[in-house]
Design a protein around this motif. Structure first.
Motif, mmCIF file in Angstrom:
data_model
loop_
_atom_site.group_PDB
_atom_site.id
_atom_site.type_symbol
_atom_site.label_atom_id
_atom_site.label_comp_id
_atom_site.label_asym_id
_atom_site.label_seq_id
_atom_site.Cartn_x
_atom_site.Cartn_y
_atom_site.Cartn_z
ATOM 1 N N LYS A 30 81.253 18.226 25.042
ATOM 2 C CA LYS A 30 80.417 19.236 26.085
ATOM 3 C C LYS A 30 78.787 18.987 26.178
ATOM 4 N N PRO A 31 78.272 19.473 27.110
ATOM 5 C CA PRO A 31 77.086 19.408 27.405
ATOM 6 C C PRO A 31 76.266 19.946 26.037
ATOM 7 N N GLY A 32 75.447 19.319 25.551
ATOM 8 C CA GLY A 32 74.450 19.819 24.355
ATOM 9 C C GLY A 32 74.962 19.232 23.149
ATOM 10 N N MET A 33 76.150 18.297 23.266
ATOM 11 C CA MET A 33 76.329 17.554 22.093
ATOM 12 C C MET A 33 75.619 16.291 22.016
ATOM 13 N N ARG A 34 75.533 15.797 20.650
ATOM 14 C CA ARG A 34 74.812 14.594 20.514
ATOM 15 C C ARG A 34 75.624 13.383 20.394
ATOM 16 N N VAL A 35 75.325 12.007 21.054
ATOM 17 C CA VAL A 35 76.298 10.925 20.709
ATOM 18 C C VAL A 35 75.127 9.801 20.309
ATOM 19 N N ALA A 36 75.527 9.015 19.509
ATOM 20 C CA ALA A 36 74.714 7.875 19.191
ATOM 21 C C ALA A 36 75.116 6.861 20.435
ATOM 22 N N VAL A 37 73.897 6.315 20.925
ATOM 23 C CA VAL A 37 73.752 5.383 22.129
ATOM 24 C C VAL A 37 73.096 4.207 21.807
ATOM 25 N N GLU A 71 80.512 18.366 16.047
ATOM 26 C CA GLU A 71 81.672 18.650 16.500
ATOM 27 C C GLU A 71 81.564 19.994 17.743
ATOM 28 N N SER A 72 80.530 20.597 17.813
ATOM 29 C CA SER A 72 80.172 21.647 18.718
ATOM 30 C C SER A 72 78.825 21.420 19.165
ATOM 31 N N PRO A 73 78.457 22.003 20.247
ATOM 32 C CA PRO A 73 76.988 21.615 21.078
ATOM 33 C C PRO A 73 75.753 22.358 20.021
ATOM 34 N N ILE A 74 74.785 21.580 19.719
ATOM 35 C CA ILE A 74 73.758 21.979 19.093
ATOM 36 C C ILE A 74 72.726 22.551 19.936
ATOM 37 N N VAL A 75 72.907 22.197 21.145
ATOM 38 C CA VAL A 75 71.723 22.760 22.128
ATOM 39 C C VAL A 75 72.597 23.723 23.387
ATOM 40 N N LEU A 392 64.007 27.594 20.108
ATOM 41 C CA LEU A 392 65.155 27.618 19.432
ATOM 42 C C LEU A 392 66.402 28.140 20.462
ATOM 43 N N PRO A 393 67.576 27.919 19.822
ATOM 44 C CA PRO A 393 68.896 28.279 20.555
ATOM 45 C C PRO A 393 69.211 29.538 20.622
ATOM 46 N N PHE A 394 68.539 30.608 21.339
ATOM 47 C CA PHE A 394 68.838 31.977 21.529
ATOM 48 C C PHE A 394 70.336 31.968 22.291
ATOM 49 N N VAL A 395 70.818 33.156 21.827
ATOM 50 C CA VAL A 395 72.241 33.494 22.485
ATOM 51 C C VAL A 395 72.096 34.568 23.352
ATOM 52 N N ASP A 396 71.293 35.659 22.649
ATOM 53 C CA ASP A 396 71.521 36.996 23.450
ATOM 54 C C ASP A 396 70.022 37.488 23.148
ATOM 55 N N LEU A 397 69.015 36.888 23.644
ATOM 56 C CA LEU A 397 67.605 37.439 23.584
ATOM 57 C C LEU A 397 67.286 38.827 24.336
ATOM 58 N N GLY A 398 66.894 39.759 23.704
ATOM 59 C CA GLY A 398 66.752 41.074 24.222
ATOM 60 C C GLY A 398 64.951 41.433 24.474
ATOM 61 N N LEU A 399 64.216 40.805 23.668
ATOM 62 C CA LEU A 399 62.891 41.317 23.784
ATOM 63 C C LEU A 399 62.062 40.101 22.977
ATOM 64 N N VAL A 400 60.904 39.755 23.847
ATOM 65 C CA VAL A 400 59.855 38.643 23.406
ATOM 66 C C VAL A 400 58.727 39.503 23.353
ATOM 67 N N ILE A 401 58.262 39.125 22.195
ATOM 68 C CA ILE A 401 56.783 39.840 21.612
ATOM 69 C C ILE A 401 55.524 38.797 21.584
ATOM 70 N N VAL A 402 54.534 38.491 22.403
ATOM 71 C CA VAL A 402 53.553 37.700 22.114
ATOM 72 C C VAL A 402 52.379 38.298 21.720
ATOM 73 N N ASP A 403 52.126 38.264 20.536
ATOM 74 C CA ASP A 403 51.183 38.903 19.859
ATOM 75 C C ASP A 403 49.723 38.060 19.864
ATOM 76 N N GLU A 404 48.731 38.709 20.289
ATOM 77 C CA GLU A 404 47.379 38.056 20.296
ATOM 78 C C GLU A 404 47.539 36.818 21.600
ATOM 79 N N GLU A 405 47.897 37.327 22.626
ATOM 80 C CA GLU A 405 48.586 36.590 23.924
ATOM 81 C C GLU A 405 47.278 35.699 24.499
ATOM 82 N N HIS A 406 46.102 36.265 24.056
ATOM 83 C CA HIS A 406 44.855 35.233 24.602
ATOM 84 C C HIS A 406 44.629 34.040 24.154
ATOM 85 N N GLU A 407 45.296 33.865 22.896
ATOM 86 C CA GLU A 407 44.697 32.828 21.925
ATOM 87 C C GLU A 407 45.026 31.285 22.763
#
Length: 817
Positions: A30-37, A71-75, A392-407
């Motif tokens: 499936k897309p997102g699995m790794r294979v050695a090539v 065995e299952s997608p990591i991405v 990170l592989p979020f599945v169901d993201l509801g809120l993003v807080i960016v603190d000190e966003e000017h940095e």
């Protein structure tokens, strides 16, 4: 019917590669699995499947894959979508994004294994010394790894030796792929089933009268099991019974105890979730309601709250609401130093629902955090981290807080992808229809402009928590102080009086100097020569605790000189000052007080930040000297005075954002003072107290600064009115880089006319023996960004085909500010 897969390789190449697979593999993959090539002649990589299809490649014969690694997608699919956006927007390749996004344990690379060639008879006399040492080692062991070869010949670069041995048919090599991630297994013990009945157990204990230590260990095992139903760790049993692991091993060998292993996470939260969320005051409640209202219409909202106004408490309320909806929360911070303080605060509210992710974590810890987020585990409902956490592989993201966003630390400069975490987080949130809250006391001009033009929501919080007054900010004119001889070292009498008064009251002091080391320049008093770095165009910085001169660009070091390299004079003096020199002066001025220093030299290692911050919070340090790490949202309750040692070196910087950055930095550092009932004080030492920015800092006039700067930006065509793409050429040959960039600028001017600036050498034009030359392309708002990038790419491709410019490395940095 043949089957094929397209894969992304962790290499900086612009296209995906096709490999062939059989029918069973096609059904499983499936897309997102790794294979050695296999890629190239010998290298084996872990590649990521992006597509499964039945179209053979046109230009080359598709190789078969080596084997499937997962065995299952990591991405996840949304991650692949985000990678494509980053690659397209920031003009890099998906392979580079993959390398940055995946924990290094997932990027399996192969290791070269060396064997003796059994087919050939070797004439030992033709072998050189280093070749013979390897040959002799292979007589005694069946195979050697590269690291072992390095140890044998005491060299770092062993490839030439291996190559010569291959040519002489002495050895054969093979690539072996290995998994870096190792799950953590903990040893547990339990009583063997033979002794589960009471009679058998009594007989056993009676027979152990001559082995008191073994008997004691058994008794402790019963007690531990009686007190709790949890399995018993070997380590715990050894500790409780005051015995050794040898005693436990004997009991296992006698089949009295059974040993078994359980896999556990490396990062565990031990404490209790004990604090109820705080009651918000009127202003915070009003701000929270406004944010919720803004989220009904807009995806992004800016919370412009003065320092110490209680923004974190508002974040906590929003996080709580998102968790109740069973969605994930991403909390981004600009600096790892900040996470240590914030983790403690958030864990009091949310206990083990929190996962931390940043670059100081080990490879294995990062893999575990990754898997917990992907499987939406209970312990990964809130993810707190520095900029890499957006991958990170979020599945169901509801809120993003960016603190000190000017940095500026949210921007990645090297290596590619040169992404901005704040902007990428907004795109990530859009994929999940999540909301984004940007928080800052001094927002970036672009963000504030977006809020003012109603692209984002805007919520203002103008009162400090508990109605504490904003600190009193005074400017100290050190030009006059030097003339009147009122300076002691680098301290004005005003600053020294302030420090003495604060210490007398039992309060703490923070001193800010944005330069580490002891002194940035060492100069000969006789001939004026100062030691320079041989690899970069900078003078070496003196670090007194190691008594060495060090380059902050490439890491080159030499011992501190006893005499001048040019004229031999022993009269050397230091010019300028860094955090180390301030620390030394303070130790002489206040010998009875504890001085701490927080900069890159003192915060190495995983818990470097934590140790210093905890010591300061616990009152073990009276005066803390530091660089800009100190300015980023840290919350110290007992600091009444903040001193900025020299404001001028912040302002006089050749960058269009210098004034905005200086304002933000000084305002943020000032915000560390007086965060409880007593009003704090800030002293800013400067040679130019009438500078516009310093005047605005002294009265907390963010709006005044914004109006001035936005007017200038409009006039000189800078963001947010124009987008900027910076192109840098690098090469060790000065003339080659010059010619290459001149060719490039002519090609770009044919298309973009006067919107191309340069080429120019930056103030520090040589770093690590490479000359740098920059071109800036300004893109007006009405001009299509996608088409502009296409043209830049096309010109870059034709540049790569010119033979005389081969070796000149071109770096494209979109939104380089």
């Amino acid at each position: 019917m043949p089957y094929f897969i397209d894969v992304i390789l962790p290499v900086p190449l612009d296209k995906e590669f096709t490999y062939s697979i059989n029918k069973n593999e096609a059904a499983f993959l499936k897309p997102g699995m790794r294979v050695a090539v296999q890629f190239g002649k010998t290298k084996v990589y872990a590649a990521l499947v992006s597509k499964i299809h039945q179209n053979p490649p046109q230009i080359y014969e598709a190789k078969e894959i080596e084997h499937i690694l997962d065995e299952s997608p990591i991405v996840t699919d949304s991650q692949l979508e985000l990678w494509s956006w980053i690659a397209q927007y920031y003009m890099c390749t998906r392979g580079e994004v993959m390398r940055a996004a995946l924990p290094s344990a997932f990027l399996l690379e192969s290791e070269t294994i060396i064997f003796k060639n059994e087919q050939t008879k070797v004439n030992e006399s033709v072998l050189k010394d280093d070749e013979f040492m390897i040959y002799e080692a292979l007589q005694h062991q069946s195979l050697l790894r590269i690291q072992e070869v390095m140890n044998i010949v005491s060299k770092k670069n062993v490839l030439p030796v291996i190559k010569r041995l291959l040519e002489k048919d002495v050895i054969t090599v093979q690539e072996e792929i290995y998994e870096q991630y190792k799950p953590k297994l903990v040893r547990y013990v339990k009583l063997h089933s033979n002794y589960s009945e009471e009679g058998a157990l009594r007989l056993l204990l009676d027979s152990m009268t001559r082995a008191p230590k073994q008997r004691e260990a058994l008794m402790q095992l019963f007690m531990l099991q009686a007190n709790s139903n949890k399995p018993v760790k070997v380590e715990e049993l050894v500790k409780k019974s005051n015995s050794s692991s040898a005693v436990i091993r004997t009991l296992i060998d006698k089949n009295i105890l059974l040993e078994y292993n359980l896999q556990t996470d490396r990062v565990q939260y031990e404490g209790e979730q004990k604090v109820e969320t705080k009651e918000l005051n009127t202003y915070q409640n009003k701000a929270l309601d406004e944010i919720n209202d803004s989220f009904l219409e807009k995806e992004v909202c800016l919370l412009h709250g003065v320092t110490s106004s209680g923004k974190t408490e508002i974040y906590v309320q929003l996080i709580e609401k998102t968790i109740q909806e069973e969605k994930q929360v991403l909390y981004l911070l600009p600096e790892i130093a900040l996470t240590t303080q914030l983790i403690a605060r958030l864990q009091e509210y949310f206990g083990e629902k929190l996962t931390v992710y940043h670059s100081k974590y080990s490879v294995n810890e990062r893999v575990e955090a990754w898997n917990n987020v992907k499987n939406k585990k209970n312990k990964a409902q809130i993810i707190i981290g520095a900029r890499s956490a957006i991958f990170l592989p979020f599945v169901d993201l509801g809120l993003v807080i960016v603190d000190e966003e000017h940095e500026s630390t949210f921007k990645q400069y090297d290596p590619a992808p040169r992404y901005h975490a704040r902007d990428t987080a907004i795109v990530l949130a859009k994929m999940f229809s999540a909301k984004v809250l940007l928080g800052s006391a001094t927002p970036a001009l672009e963000t504030y402009y977006n809020a003012k033009s109603e692209k984002y929501g805007l919520v203002e919080l103008t009162r400090r928590f508990g109605n504490v007054l904003m600190p009193e900010i005074n400017l100290v004119d050190i030009k006059t102080k030097y003339k009147k001889r009122e300076m002691t070292g680098h301290f004005s009498d005003t600053l020294l009086e302030g420090i003495q008064h604060a210490l007398k009251e039992g309060e703490q002091v923070i001193l800010f100097q944005n330069r580490r080391g002891y002194s940035p320049v060492v100069e000969c008093n006789t001939c004026g020569h100062s030691p320079q770095c041989p690899n970069c165009d900078v003078s070496l910085t003196f670090h007194s605790h190691r008594n060495q001169l060090r380059c902050h660009y490439c890491g080159y070091t030499i011992a501190m000189l006893q005499q001048c390299m040019a004229c031999g004079s022993s009269e050397l003096s230091t010019k300028g000052f860094g955090t180390e020199q301030i620390e030394k002066e303070l130790e002489e001025l206040f010998p009875e007080h504890t001085i701490g220093r927080m900069d890159q030299d003192t915060t190495r290692g995983k818990h470097g930040y934590e140790r210093i911050i905890n010591r300061f919070e616990n009152g073990e340090i009276d005066i803390l000297v530091g660089t800009q790490m100190l300015s980023k949202g840290l919350d110290f309750r007992n600091v009444s005075l903040v001193g900025i040692m020299n404001a001028d070196n912040l302002l006089n910087f050749p960058d269009f954002r210098a004034h905005e950055r200086s304002f933000q930095l000084m305002q943020q550092v000032s915000g560390r003072a007086g965060r409880t009932q007593k009003r704090g004080k800030v002293l800013i030492q400067t040679y130019n107290p009438f500078h516009q920015i310093l005047q605005q800092v002294s009265v907390n006039d963010y709006l005044g600064m914004y109006k001035d700067q936005i007017e200038e930006r409009h006039q000189y065509k800078y963001p947010p009115f124009f987008r900027i793409v910076k192109i840098t050429g690098k090469h060790k040959d000065y003339n080659k880089v010059n010619d290459a960039m001149n060719w490039l600028v002519k090609s770009l001017r044919n298309v973009f006319a006067e919107n191309v600036l340069g080429p120019e050498f930056p103030p520090i034009s040589r770093i690590r023996n490479q000359y740098h030359k920059n071109i800036l392309i300004k893109i007006p708002q009405k001009q299509s960004l996608a088409k502009t990038k296409e043209v830049i790419k096309r010109i870059h491709n034709s540049f790569k085909s010119i033979k005389e410019f081969s070796g000149v490395r071109i770096i494209i940095n979109v939104d380089n500010y």
